[in-house]
Design an enzyme around this catalytic site. Structure first.
Site, short mmCIF file in Angstrom:
data_model
loop_
_atom_site.label_atom_id
_atom_site.label_comp_id
_atom_site.label_asym_id
_atom_site.label_seq_id
_atom_site.Cartn_x
_atom_site.Cartn_y
_atom_site.Cartn_z
N HIS A 49 -4.38 -0.04 6.43
CA HIS A 49 -3.67 0.67 7.48
C HIS A 49 -4.72 0.38 8.87
CE1 HIS A 49 -6.52 3.28 5.51
NE2 HIS A 49 -5.56 3.93 4.57
N ALA B 118 -3.08 15.26 5.23
CA ALA B 118 -2.83 13.90 5.98
C ALA B 118 -1.86 13.20 5.14
CB ALA B 118 -4.31 13.17 6.24
N ASP C 262 1.69 2.96 3.25
CA ASP C 262 0.86 4.05 3.04
C ASP C 262 1.67 5.41 3.08
OD1 ASP C 262 -1.25 5.31 2.51
OD2 ASP C 262 -2.06 5.46 4.72
N LYS D 262 -9.66 -0.06 -4.95
CA LYS D 262 -9.87 0.64 -3.78
C LYS D 262 -11.05 1.20 -3.51
CE LYS D 262 -7.83 2.05 -0.11
NZ LYS D 262 -6.94 3.10 0.12
N LEU E 147 -4.04 9.55 8.05
CA LEU E 147 -5.38 9.05 8.33
C LEU E 147 -5.30 7.41 7.81
CD1 LEU E 147 -7.82 11.88 6.80
CD2 LEU E 147 -7.55 11.20 9.10
N HIS F 214 1.36 5.43 -1.93
CA HIS F 214 1.20 6.68 -3.00
C HIS F 214 2.46 7.07 -3.51
CE1 HIS F 214 -3.00 6.68 -0.89
NE2 HIS F 214 -2.40 6.28 0.09
N PHE F 215 2.35 7.21 -5.04
CA PHE F 215 3.46 7.81 -5.62
C PHE F 215 3.14 9.11 -6.18
CE2 PHE F 215 5.18 3.47 -6.98
CZ PHE F 215 6.21 3.29 -6.04
N HIS G 112 -10.42 1.51 2.56
CA HIS G 112 -10.19 2.62 3.70
C HIS G 112 -11.03 2.62 4.47
CE1 HIS G 112 -8.31 6.50 4.82
NE2 HIS G 112 -9.50 6.56 5.77
N HIS H 101 0.97 -1.24 0.04
CA HIS H 101 0.06 -0.15 0.07
C HIS H 101 1.02 1.26 -0.09
CE1 HIS H 101 -3.57 2.39 1.99
NE2 HIS H 101 -2.68 3.34 1.53
O1 DOR Z 1 -2.82 9.98 5.66
C1 DOR Z 1 -3.08 9.55 4.51
N1 DOR Z 1 -2.81 10.11 3.48
N2 DOR Z 1 -4.13 8.62 4.51
C2 DOR Z 1 -4.83 8.06 3.23
O2 DOR Z 1 -5.55 7.27 3.39
C3 DOR Z 1 -4.39 8.83 2.16
C4 DOR Z 1 -3.05 9.70 2.10
C5 DOR Z 1 -2.77 10.38 0.77
O3 DOR Z 1 -3.15 10.14 -0.19
O4 DOR Z 1 -2.25 11.40 1.12
ZN ZN Z 2 -3.13 5.11 1.48
#
Ligand code: DOR
Ligand code: ZN
Length: 353
Positions: free
Chosen positions: A173, A261, A245, A98, A217, A16-17, A135, A14
């Site tokens: 997460h 977040a 994450d 997702k 989050l 994010h790029f 999520h 899991h």
């Molecule tokens: O803290 C977070 N940031 N939780 C998420 O579920 C998404 C992520 C984001 O894409 O920044």
């Molecule tokens: Zn995430």
């Protein structure tokens, strides 16, 4: 005392790029260490179909050039996702969809507003054996942010589980004891656990001044939940696996009156997980959590390389990392007390030991 560990090359289930220069900046941190990663689709606009997915995969592969890293692609489920989208996604090689409840987190405005709207889509995913990543937080404004995960289980996840018992679901997460219990007692459920939820609790984020770089989050919870996560992650249970994450945001967007977040923890991620397993006296279970449980849940082979990680004197991640075009910077996660493990060898073929 053990002063190094050898494990099969890990995967990140899991992260994010993002896109553009952010993508070019952050991909190498993951690609040189992890064999594969589940790449989340919450771009603006989100990755909602096979065409967008293929082109995003190409951009990731270009940023990972020179490595053998393989991105595993995920599509963003919306109220408008069709059964045909699921068929096309499967054909294009998608690994999962997702589910973001609308408004749950960063770029989730297009998320699902009511599960009944995607029932036929979930049915098709179950049939084609595509995983569902969730999520797990409700978004009703009257629900306290610290209770959102528990209510999601009671109000949404349990009913998806009953309606589609063979659909393999990952609770992304997981942050609470209640979430851990649900995963442990439910068939066809797995969960990812982030490094920050293992290393910090809400006190680290809030006591002595707000720490924006610890805000993510689901929000970090009380220390008793953190302790439960540390126990279950390091227990050897095959239901739990590594998912950082890692979620980079520009420094200015985090250090702001309305800070976003997300924790950018890709740099030194495997070292930080190793540290937690060491602190829990569970280093022999690291390879299951980092390298075996995830592929097993997703029905994929484990990687055929290994990495060596050494115990070292404590150090911190750099205070910031500039974007590739130097236009701004990102602040990487550093745990309280520093990091005391470091990769020695990257990705040696097994057998070359
Ligand atoms: O803290 C977070 N940031 N939780 C998420 O579920 C998404 C992520 C984001 O894409 O920044
Ligand atoms: Zn995430």
């Amino acid at each position: 005392m053990v002063d190094f560990v050898n494990i099969i090359r890990p995967d990140d289930w899991h992260l994010h790029f993002r896109d553009g220069v952010m993508l070019e900046t952050v991909v190498p941190y993951t690609a040189k260490v992890f064999g594969r990663a589940i790449v989340m689709p919450n771009l603006v606009p989100p990755v909602v179909d096979a065409v967008m997915m293929r082109s995003y995969r190409d951009r990731i592969l270009a940023a990972a050039e020179g490595t053998s890293f393989k991105p595993l692609m995920v599509l963003y489920l919306t109220d408008d996702t069709s059964v045909q989208d699921v068929v096309d996604a499967k054909e294009a090689g998608a690994t999962a969809f997702k589910l973001y409840p609308a408004g749950a987190t960063t770029n989730s405005a297009s998320g699902v507003t009511d599960i009944s709207k995607v029932a036929d889509v979930l049915e098709k995913m179950q049939e084609l054996e595509i995983r569902l990543c969730v999520h797990g937080e409700v978004t009703r404004p009257e629900v306290d942010i610290f209770d959102r995960e528990k209510l999601f289980i009671d109000e949404v996840l349990s009913s998806i589980r009953k309606q589609f018992p063979d659909l393999k679901i990952v609770m992304e997460h997981v942050t609470t004891s209640e979430g851990v219990d649900f995963v442990l007692e439910t068939e066809n459920m797995g969960a990812t656990i982030t490094i920050q939820h293992l290393m910090i609790n809400r006190n680290h984020m809030l006591v002595g001044g707000i720490q924006p770089h610890y805000y993510c989050l689901p929000v970090p919870k009380r220390n008793i939940h953190q302790q439960r996560l540390r126990e279950v992650a390091t227990s050897g249970s095959e239901k739990f696996f590594l998912g950082t994450d890692s979620a980079p945001h520009l420094r200015g967007d985090k250090e702001s009156a309305c800070g976003c977040a997300g924790v950018f923890n890709a740099p030194r991620a495997i070292e930080m997980y190793t540290q937690v397993f060491d602190e829990m006296d569970a280093l022999p279970n690291l390879k299951a959590f980092a390298s075996i449980n995830g592929p097993k849940f997703y029905g994929l082979p484990v990687n055929d390389e290994y990495i060596t990680i050494d115990r070292v004197e404590p150090y911190d991640n750099p205070p910031e990392i500039p974007l590739r075009n130097n236009s701004a910077s990102i602040v990487p996660f550093s745990p309280p007390g520093g990091i005391c493990w470091k990769i020695r060898e990257w990705c040696k073929k097994r057998g070359n030991r």
